[in-house]
Design a protein around this motif. Structure first.
Motif, PDB file in Angstrom:
ATOM      1  N   PHE A   1      43.170  39.571  39.425  1.00 37.65           N
ATOM      2  CA  PHE A   1      42.718  40.490  40.460  1.00 37.65           C
ATOM      3  C   PHE A   1      43.907  41.113  41.191  1.00 37.65           C
ATOM      4  CE2 PHE A   1      42.080  41.073  45.015  1.00 37.65           C
ATOM      5  CZ  PHE A   1      41.082  42.029  45.016  1.00 37.65           C
TER       6      PHE A   1
ATOM      7  N   ALA B   1      44.165  45.027  40.654  1.00 38.23           N
ATOM      8  CA  ALA B   1      43.370  45.677  41.701  1.00 38.23           C
ATOM      9  C   ALA B   1      43.828  47.114  41.934  1.00 38.23           C
ATOM     10  CB  ALA B   1      43.439  44.881  43.004  1.00 38.23           C
TER      11      ALA B   1
ATOM     12  N   ILE C   1      36.231  46.611  46.690  1.00 37.96           N
ATOM     13  CA  ILE C   1      37.461  45.985  46.209  1.00 37.96           C
ATOM     14  C   ILE C   1      38.590  46.296  47.187  1.00 37.96           C
ATOM     15  CG2 ILE C   1      39.184  45.920  44.364  1.00 37.96           C
ATOM     16  CD1 ILE C   1      36.978  46.795  42.437  1.00 37.96           C
TER      17      ILE C   1
ATOM     18  N   GLN D   1      41.950  47.321  48.550  1.00 36.02           N
ATOM     19  CA  GLN D   1      43.080  48.034  47.973  1.00 36.02           C
ATOM     20  C   GLN D   1      44.364  47.521  48.627  1.00 36.02           C
ATOM     21  OE1 GLN D   1      42.479  52.314  47.680  1.00 36.02           O
ATOM     22  NE2 GLN D   1      40.260  52.043  47.829  1.00 36.02           N
TER      23      GLN D   1
END
Length: 258
Positions: free
Chosen positions: A172, A176, A205, A207
């Protein structure tokens, strides 16, 4: 607050005593020290490249350390059954999680403190002025990024097994920014439903790239320090995601039978 601090202190002491954290720190320090001590051709542009690379290594090393530490906290408590006497006392699950969170953040600050000292020493060695305000803002925003990763590690460790939680956390972190940039690229080529899904993903998500102040720190002669209002908005943004992951973790933790 006393219980939170006691739990956090225990996590910090255990983290500092673990060998894995020093392996990551040692490798990172060697890389940072090597980069900051090289000055080919005495070119200012290359010096900036060295410093920016050092900051990137600092962020990556701290992120990996935090993900591993955070993902281990709850499974280790269940495995060793040390969580039971803690929760048998007047310590709520929210207090327990908050203490674990604070402990991991203190461990991250400890690592970053070592990294920052090497970076500052290398900057002095290269004969470059230290942009203290930019550096402090960089550290502050990175701590918020570490807070998000810590709580994400907690959440994944309750959702998956330990190895999967660590792997997914690192993936992730590494992907990301690529994912959010890819979403922005394909947005114009999608239909109405696809755009709606993309918008939901974009806002769901975190940032982490907007919390990375490394480039602006290196190019401090061009970029001014962040104004207080913008710093407040970034803090609010990071806090919102940290609160979301804390809530999701607490929800899973409360549903888990002990």
């Amino acid at each position: 607050m006393r219980n939170v601090w006691l739990i956090a202190k225990t996590v910090l002491i255990e983290s500092v005593r673990r060998k894995e954290i020093y392996v990551v720190v040692l490798i990172s320090l060697i890389l940072i020290g090597t980069i900051m001590s090289i000055n080919f051709f005495d070119m200012p542009g290359l010096i900036k490249f060295y410093r920016e690379t050092a900051l990137r290594i600092m962020s990556l090393a701290a992120a990996v350390t935090v993900i591993v530490l955070a993902s281990r906290q709850l499974p280790r408590e269940f495995e060793k059954r040390t969580i039971y006497p803690l929760l048998a006392k007047p310590v709520g699950r929210g207090t327990f999680l908050l203490g674990k969170f604070l402990g991991v953040i203190l461990a991250a600050a400890f690592c970053f403190g070592i990294f920052m000292s090497i970076f500052i020493g290398g900057t002095i060695y290269l004969g470059v002025a230290i942009p203290w305000v930019h550096l402090i803002q960089y550290f502050y925003l990175q701590m918020w990024a570490m807070a998000i990763l810590t709580l994400l590690g907690f959440f994944l460790s309750l959702l998956l097994n330990l190895d999967a939680a660590i792997t997914m956390g690192i993936i992730f972190y590494l992907t990301a920014n690529i994912l959010t940039e890819g979403i922005s690229f394909i947005y114009d080529f999608m239909g109405g439903f696809g755009k709606a899904v993309v918008i939901i993903l974009n806002y769901s998500i975190p940032q982490l790239s907007i919390l990375d102040f490394s480039e602006k720190t290196v190019h401090a002669e061009i970029w001014q320090p962040l104004p207080p209002l913008l710093l407040f908005y970034l803090t609010l943004y990071a806090f919102a995601f940290a609160a979301l992951y804390f809530f999701l973790t607490l929800l899973l933790f409360r549903r888990r039978e002990l």
